[in-house]
Design a protein around this motif. Structure first.
Motif, short mmCIF file in Angstrom:
data_model
loop_
_atom_site.label_atom_id
_atom_site.label_comp_id
_atom_site.label_asym_id
_atom_site.label_seq_id
_atom_site.Cartn_x
_atom_site.Cartn_y
_atom_site.Cartn_z
N UNK A 24 -4.52 73.09 -32.64
CA UNK A 24 -4.14 71.89 -32.29
C UNK A 24 -3.12 71.48 -33.08
N UNK A 25 -3.23 71.92 -34.72
CA UNK A 25 -2.03 71.57 -35.21
C UNK A 25 -0.68 72.13 -34.83
N UNK A 26 -0.68 73.32 -34.44
CA UNK A 26 0.35 74.16 -33.90
C UNK A 26 0.83 73.62 -32.38
N UNK A 65 -9.69 84.66 -27.70
CA UNK A 65 -9.06 85.57 -26.68
C UNK A 65 -9.87 85.33 -25.40
N UNK A 66 -9.28 85.60 -24.18
CA UNK A 66 -9.70 85.78 -23.00
C UNK A 66 -10.92 86.85 -22.97
N UNK A 67 -12.04 87.09 -22.22
CA UNK A 67 -12.70 88.06 -22.10
C UNK A 67 -13.18 88.55 -20.66
N UNK A 79 -9.11 78.55 -27.09
CA UNK A 79 -8.05 77.50 -27.44
C UNK A 79 -7.42 76.95 -26.34
N UNK A 80 -7.12 77.62 -25.39
CA UNK A 80 -6.56 77.17 -24.08
C UNK A 80 -7.49 76.12 -23.19
N UNK A 81 -8.81 76.48 -23.27
CA UNK A 81 -9.76 75.89 -22.91
C UNK A 81 -9.84 74.44 -23.46
N UNK A 82 -9.74 74.58 -24.71
CA UNK A 82 -9.90 73.09 -25.44
C UNK A 82 -8.66 72.36 -25.31
N UNK A 83 -7.27 72.91 -25.01
CA UNK A 83 -6.47 72.10 -24.75
C UNK A 83 -6.44 71.79 -23.41
N UNK A 84 -6.68 72.49 -22.39
CA UNK A 84 -6.91 71.72 -21.15
C UNK A 84 -7.78 70.78 -20.81
N UNK A 85 -9.05 70.85 -21.52
CA UNK A 85 -10.18 69.69 -21.63
C UNK A 85 -9.50 68.53 -22.21
N UNK A 86 -8.89 68.64 -23.35
CA UNK A 86 -8.20 67.64 -24.23
C UNK A 86 -7.48 66.86 -23.13
N UNK A 87 -6.27 67.50 -22.85
CA UNK A 87 -5.48 66.84 -21.80
C UNK A 87 -5.95 66.12 -20.61
N UNK A 88 -7.29 66.77 -19.99
CA UNK A 88 -7.73 66.13 -18.86
C UNK A 88 -8.40 64.72 -19.10
#
Length: 230
Positions: A24-26, A65-67, A79-88
């Protein structure tokens, strides 16, 4: 499940959350701040990712990483899931539509944040497996439907929030039409190798605006679903 197993998974989850917080910092430029919403992180803490991946992938469940989950599909990088959910910006009174259930992890996370989650999956076998995993882990405010995600779910529209976890080349018009005034949609779109994660907002008058978040790499929306895009 033994206590030692629970403790190990809990430790791995906390380590993942620490890495996500660093991420998130990055991503502060995209977020406009240097941390994800505490509700999003609490949801990720409460929903065990290893319960929503194939057994052979469980040792890697808490890596950033994706699995693979079968059928040429994958569960996204946390990390991308967290970003998407946060922006939502999901609120407790919201009704959310998710496109691309996979094995149900995103839907489970959203269910911790929203009043009701509808999630759509086009692959029969994944839908059946996701439903079993969601029920087994007690996520009762999620309704899973088998169908073409590009068409959305008009009988339950409009939706306060829409999350798309697979990439059409263009944003499907049906999803735009089903986004409520004041709503937000997070969606990756574009040609392979040129995808962009985007935020779509609809104002009180119904006008939609699209803003880029960051370049992304997602699995393509299935051809059957892409036929619903313009």
């Amino acid at each position: 499940m033994t206590e030692s197993f629970r403790d190990t998974r809990s430790t791995e989850n906390e380590s993942m959350l620490a890495e996500i917080s660093l991420g998130a910092c990055l991503m502060s430029e995209q977020l406009g701040r240097d941390t994800f919403d505490a509700r999003v992180l609490d949801a990720m803490r409460a929903v065990p990712r290893h319960a929503f991946v194939p057994l052979e992938m469980q040792p890697h469940a808490y890596h950033l990483r994706p699995l693979p989950i079968g059928f040429d599909k994958s569960i996204a990088n946390p990390l991308i899931v967290a970003l998407m959910t946060d922006v939502l910006r999901v609120e407790p009174h919201h009704t959310v539509l998710e496109i691309g259930t996979g094995l149900g992890w995103n839907a489970a996370l959203l269910s911790r944040l929203a009043r009701q989650v509808y999630t759509m999956e086009i692959v029969d076998e994944l839908a059946a497996e996701a439903l079993e995993r969601l029920h087994r882990n007690g996520f009762g405010n999620v309704e899973l439907l088998l169908g073409n995600g590009a068409e959305g779910l008009p009988r339950h529209a409009p939706f306060d929030r829409i999350l798309v976890t697979c990439a059409p080349q263009l944003i499907p018009p049906a999803l735009l039409a089903q986004l409520a005034p004041g709503g937000r949609m997070v969606v990756p779109a574009g040609l392979p190798g040129e995808q962009m994660l985007m935020l779509v907002t609809r104002d009180a008058d119904g006008h939609a605006r699209v803003a880029d978040i960051l370049p992304a790499t997602f699995g393509e929306m299935d051809r059957a679903e892409l036929s619903g895009s313009m």
